[in-house]
Design a protein around this motif. Structure first.
Motif, short mmCIF file in Angstrom:
data_model
loop_
_atom_site.label_atom_id
_atom_site.label_comp_id
_atom_site.label_asym_id
_atom_site.label_seq_id
_atom_site.Cartn_x
_atom_site.Cartn_y
_atom_site.Cartn_z
N LEU A 1 -64.38 39.64 51.07
CA LEU A 1 -64.53 38.19 51.00
C LEU A 1 -66.00 37.75 51.11
O LEU A 1 -66.41 36.84 50.36
N ARG B 1 -67.45 38.02 47.69
CA ARG B 1 -66.89 37.02 46.78
C ARG B 1 -67.51 35.65 47.05
O ARG B 1 -67.84 34.92 46.12
N ARG B 2 -67.64 35.32 48.32
CA ARG B 2 -68.25 34.03 48.67
C ARG B 2 -69.68 33.96 48.16
O ARG B 2 -70.11 32.92 47.62
N ALA C 1 -62.36 31.27 54.74
CA ALA C 1 -61.89 32.37 55.60
C ALA C 1 -60.57 32.06 56.30
O ALA C 1 -59.61 32.85 56.19
N LEU D 1 -57.41 32.13 54.12
CA LEU D 1 -56.94 33.42 53.60
C LEU D 1 -56.37 34.33 54.68
O LEU D 1 -55.95 35.45 54.39
N GLY E 1 -59.62 35.84 45.44
CA GLY E 1 -59.42 37.25 45.16
C GLY E 1 -58.75 37.56 43.84
O GLY E 1 -58.34 38.70 43.61
#
Length: 538
Positions: A114, A117-118, A169, A172, A206
């Motif tokens: 994550l 990805r962020r 965050a 998810l 994702g």
């Protein structure tokens, strides 16, 4: 008999008086320097040469590469009918290859941590911010948005996704990406704040994402935004094609994990049927006749102030209000508040200025999406009047801001009709253009029946002075969001968004639920939304 000299003098004096009475000849408008389509195209070639070619061709993006496949169709700008880049349409077989490649990208991307990805999505937002004005200029030429609204569309996409980057965050926790990529099929009216916004949030959660470029406009804007995202490693597939060719690969292909659709009811109903059969996640936003009711109301200045805002982008919005349902006893007061507001609307060429250094004009709306749509609506208005509707207001293009000799075929001035006949599409369907209809009622039962004319809507408003009356009637209005004297909008953060009846199918979205709609939780979880009763979503 007057002498020739005196006759000449009299004529000169008369001409001078006429000139003084009519005032100076208006300065003809001109295109703002640097805003021509050719200027925008050259900037696209410089900014993303991998996605645009010198021969006015836009490429498709799949399997991580920009490809010159597909049959490019000609296209014209709704602004003035001039040629712009057309969609490179793929066939179904190639689209299936692209979907299979997207599944491979999805399987790799879902394991990217994550934080990375962020970081990649945040870098994409920085790039979109850097090229904000070019993205907005493309929206002006491709879908006819006035400059102010085009910038707002870009800004809402950037600001909205940043909110998710900062707070993703906890959204998810305990959740995982879907088993396949998210397929996005959206209308042309909000390429950035609806489509690009959704794609980047889906990727942040994702998932690999697939998007079909809208048939009617937004191709270059979406291509540029996708190019900037792809450079940061976001797994995006961007395809052009007809609905008949791409429906099967983008909806029914086994690789697809979720379908997100924004568009008309006919296409949405077919997708909803397919999703029920396949058991796939789906988010299907469809049109509804959003209504504004007036009952025991006296705050007319507030109504006058809000009416021009309701015409933003020529009411080419899913949350536009094209129907007013008015208590008959209040009709005179309603007209006194409504008509001055409609007469104040400013329309015209979004990039026309008097002098090169002038700022771009502040308009309520420019053209409709194309000349065919403008003609369709004009024909519906004429037919409704022939069958008994009363024209209360008919604007004219003579009051608009246009370049000398400009093609105005896609422009339709605002129209207001009283009591459209039941046989008219304007009676029961959303016009998706600057045409208001008014229906008069005498009882609360008639008010509710008229406000619920289209088997469900996304938004509604009831203007009434009495809070108790609003509290009693609002729950009976079949709209997902109802405002008390104020318009409602889509919203992306603090509240759900969905619809009643045929205006929506599948998962509701908004805030954390947008993430929930495209991720998996516990095995028996059913996201909030309109799902068939017999089926639990995975």
């Amino acid at each position: 008999m007057a002498s020739a000299a005196s006759t000449s003098t009299s004529a000169t004096t008369s001409a001078s008086a006429t000139a003084r009475a009519s005032g100076p000849t208006p300065t003809p408008l001109t295109l703002k320097p640097g805003t021509a389509w050719s200027d925008a195209w050259q900037r696209c070639l410089t900014t993303a040469p991998e996605a645009f070619q010198d021969d006015d061709r836009v490429l498709n993006l799949w399997n991580g590469a920009w490809r010159p496949d597909g049959h490019a169709l000609p296209a014209t700008s709704p602004v003035d009918g001039s040629p712009i880049a057309g969609p490179p349409r793929l066939d179904a077989a190639t689209a299936h290859q692209a979907v299979r490649a997207s599944l491979d990208e999805h399987r790799a991307w879902r394991h990217i941590p994550l934080p990375e990805r962020r970081a990649r999505v945040a870098a994409t937002l920085d790039a979109l911010t850097e090229h904000r004005e070019l993205l907005a200029l493309l929206l002006v030429w491709e879908i006819g948005k006035p400059w102010r609204l085009a910038q707002a569309d870009v800004d809402r996409a950037i600001d909205g996704v940043r909110w998710y980057v900062d707070g993703i965050a906890p959204m998810l926790e305990g959740r995982a990406p879907l088993d396949g990529p998210v397929s996005n099929i959206a209308s042309w009216n909000y390429p950035m704040s609806v489509l690009v916004h959704a794609m980047l949030v889906q990727a942040l959660a994702g998932n690999a994402v697939i998007a079909k470029t809208p048939t009617d406009g937004g191709l270059a804007c979406l291509t540029l935004a996708s190019a900037l995202a792809a450079r940061e490693g976001i797994p995006i597939t961007l395809l052009s094609g007809s609905g008949s060719e791409l429906s099967d690969p983008l909806v029914r292909a086994p690789e697809i994990g979720c379908v997100s659709f924004v568009g008309g009811r006919d296409t949405g109903a077919r997708i909803a049927t397919a999703m029920a059969d396949l058991g796939k996640r789906h988010i299907l936003e469809q049109e509804g006749l959003n209504t504004w009711g007036i009952w025991n109301y006296t705050d007319w200045p507030a109504l006058t102030a809000v009416v021009p805002k309701l015409f933003d982008y020529g009411k080419q919005r899913c949350t536009a209000y094209p129907r007013f349902v008015v208590q008959r006893d209040l009709f005179a007061e309603f007209l006194a508040a409504y008509l001055p507001a409609v007469r104040s609307l400013r329309i015209g060429h979004p990039l026309a200025v008097k002098r090169p250094g002038d700022p771009l004009p502040t308009l309520d709306f420019g053209p409709l999406i194309n000349a065919a749509k403008a003609k369709e609506l004009a024909d519906q208005v004429a037919e409704a009047i022939d069958r008994g509707a009363v024209p209360l207001h008919r604007g004219t293009l003579a009051d608009g801001r246009f370049l000398p000799g400009q093609d105005t075929a896609a422009y339709l001035p605002p129209v207001t009709l009283l009591n459209p006949p039941p046989s008219s599409p304007l009676h029961h369907a959303e016009p998706f253009g600057p045409v208001d209809t008014i229906v008069l009622v005498d009882t609360e039962a008639e008010l509710l029946a008229a406000m619920n004319a289209s088997n469900g809507a996304l938004v509604a408003t009831l203007s009434t002075d009495d809070a108790a009356t609003y509290a009693r009637l609002a729950p009976q209005i079949r709209a997902f969001k109802t405002g008390h004297g104020v318009p409602r909008s889509r919203g992306d953060r603090d509240e759900l968004f969905g619809g009643f009846g045929a205006s929506w199918r599948g998962a509701f979205v908004g805030g954390a639920l947008l993430v929930k709609a495209v991720t998996q939780g516990p095995p028996t979880e059913r996201p909030p939304g309109n799902f068939p009763d017999h089926h639990l979503m995975p």
